[in-house]
Design an enzyme around this catalytic site. Structure first.
Site: not given
Lengths: 168, 302
Positions: B107-110, B230
């Site tokens: 999940a980071a950076p959110g 990505c």
């Protein structure tokens, strides 16, 4: 009474009578504080739980979790207790401060910019209570909370934390 | 750009693709509806004199004309969050609903975790996990700035993630926005290909398979898992999904995406993939003037 364990999240007791951890505040006291100081209606928090992790650091959370809970974070930090004057966080005030009716100081655009950069400023026009105030300004047709400030002796001290300060 | 030559056989108008990869990317931001509506955010941007363009495929995604998108009132208030246009795609494909339990495994950076919370009206439970403690502080900072109260943040290896810490034992949905070779971010980060090697692809694809398998296992029957990267490498995309189709109970499902894209591949370098992988989306930089992305939507079956 047991001791606070700073490594984990513990849900706040509903009322002071249900307290089992020394010095821990209750949900009732937290909700009353937001109402008494800022006029935020208690029903605002109907779907939220409050937690303590760290000494006096109170968190507000909308999701599901058992208590106790050992993870990195839940929801957001909202309030500092276990000190003489309780202090709301800037992030809490930005999220929920729009419902406040008391202790909100409206800043003009220059004052608002100074507040957001963390500057202290002389503001003589405030005739309400001293202590923690919500600094707000008008944006897109509505008053919007910027953060928390400490008002004493005619001075508004910005409490916007370093990492949240911005040159605007 | 040398490493990208391997995609010449699979990308239409390869020269336009290479040209796009060499152009820098503009600033994009997502409107954070936890803090303000799209209408109010646009009004606030206009007051600040900031020019913007709303993305056709998603009115909450804006292209901003400013050199410092972080130094604006809309950003300070958390009305907007700087996020690449294609990065906003996976949460939309995940399509979470208010009240659900959703896992964001990396999940980071959110940006995506808070987008998931916003799509749920900040009601429900979004478990935002990351294995990197340093990146967790950025995740927490963004979550609080954006006012997401439905997020629970954990720090664990997603490949063997335990739900013991919670009262529930499965999620309704999961997002695996996997660590990858990031070829698609070349326009934002010109160094993205500096450490590129086929060995790096092979090593990261093992991690991707492990995380995606765990996400399928941790999601209820009938639930949704979205896999995204990505990068363009089929070894990190179709081959990873192919692996979980063989090892776990799930199938690839269709989704609508009003952004120009190409279908997923069914063969690469001598390997064949399930025909359903055509339902995945490959988004190339020259198609919408964005970064590159791969997205696949899976349904958990019995």
């Amino acid at each position: 009474m047991s001791e606070n364990d700073g490594q984990r999240f513990d849900r706040l007791p509903a009322t002071p009578a249900e307290r089992i951890v020394e010095g821990r505040v209750s949900r009732e006291e937290v909700v009353d504080y937001f109402e008494d100081r800022f006029g935020i209606p208690p029903e605002t928090f109907a779907d939220y739980t409050f937690w303590e992790k760290g000494a006096g650091k109170i968190w507000i959370y909308a999701g599901e979790a058992p208590t106790p809970l050992e993870i990195e974070a839940i929801g957001m930090t909202c309030l500092r207790t276990r000190q003489e004057h309780w202090k709301p966080t800037t992030d809490f005030v930005q999220r929920f401060g729009g419902r406040a009716t008391d202790c909100v100081i409206e800043l003009d655009s220059e004052e608002a910019r100074a507040f957001a950069t963390g500057e202290d400023q002389e503001i003589e026009r405030w005739d309400g209570d001293w202590g923690y105030l919500i600094g707000a300004h008008e944006i897109a047709g509505d008053l919007e909370p910027i953060g928390i400030g400490l008002y004493v002796h005619g001075e508004l001290r910005s409490m916007v934390p370093k990492g949240r300060q911005r040159e605007l | 750009m040398e490493p990208l030559e391997r995609y010449r056989p699979i990308i239409d108008d390869f020269d336009a693709f290479l040209e796009a990869c060499e152009r820098p990317l503009g600033n994009a931001a997502r409107v954070n509806t936890i803090k303000a509506s799209v209408e109010r955010t646009l009004e606030a941007l206009e007051e600040e004199g900031l020019a913007y363009e709303q993305a056709d495929w998603n009115p909450r995604v804006l292209r901003l004309e400013t050199g410092s998108p972080g130094s604006t009132w809309t950003s300070f208030h958390g009305f907007t969050h700087g996020q690449e246009e294609v990065s906003a795609v996976p949460p939309v494909v995940l399509d979470p609903r208010p009240g659900e339990r959703v896992w964001d495994s990396c999940a980071a950076p959110g940006g995506k975790a808070t987008q998931i919370a916003a799509l749920m009206g900040d009601e429900g439970t979004v478990v935002a996990n990351d294995n990197n403690l340093g990146r967790i502080s950025a995740l927490r900072f963004n979550a609080e700035r954006l006012g997401a109260t439905s997020l629970a943040v954990t720090n664990a290896d997603a490949r063997n993630y335990s739900l013991n810490r919670f009262d529930f034992d499965e999620f309704d949905r999961a997002l695996v926005d996997a660590p990858c070779t990031c070829e698609g971010t070349i326009r934002k980060n010109p160094d993205a290909l500096d450490n590129w090697s086929e060995g790096a692809i092979a090593s990261v694809s093992g991690v991707q398979k492990g995380i995606l398998r765990r996400a399928i296992q941790a999601t209820r029957e009938g639930g949704t898992v979205v896999y995204s990267t990505c990068t363009f490498a089929p070894e990190e995309n179709e081959a990873v999904v192919q692996h979980v189709l063989e090892e776990e109970d799930c199938r690839v499902v269709d989704f609508d995406l009003d952004l120009e894209h190409s279908p997923g591949l069914t063969e690469w370098d001598g390997d064949e993939y399930d025909a359903s992988l055509e339902r995945a989306a490959r988004i190339y930089p020259h198609q919408n003037d964005t970064g590159g992305f791969f997205v696949a939507k899976l349904e958990v079956t019995a």
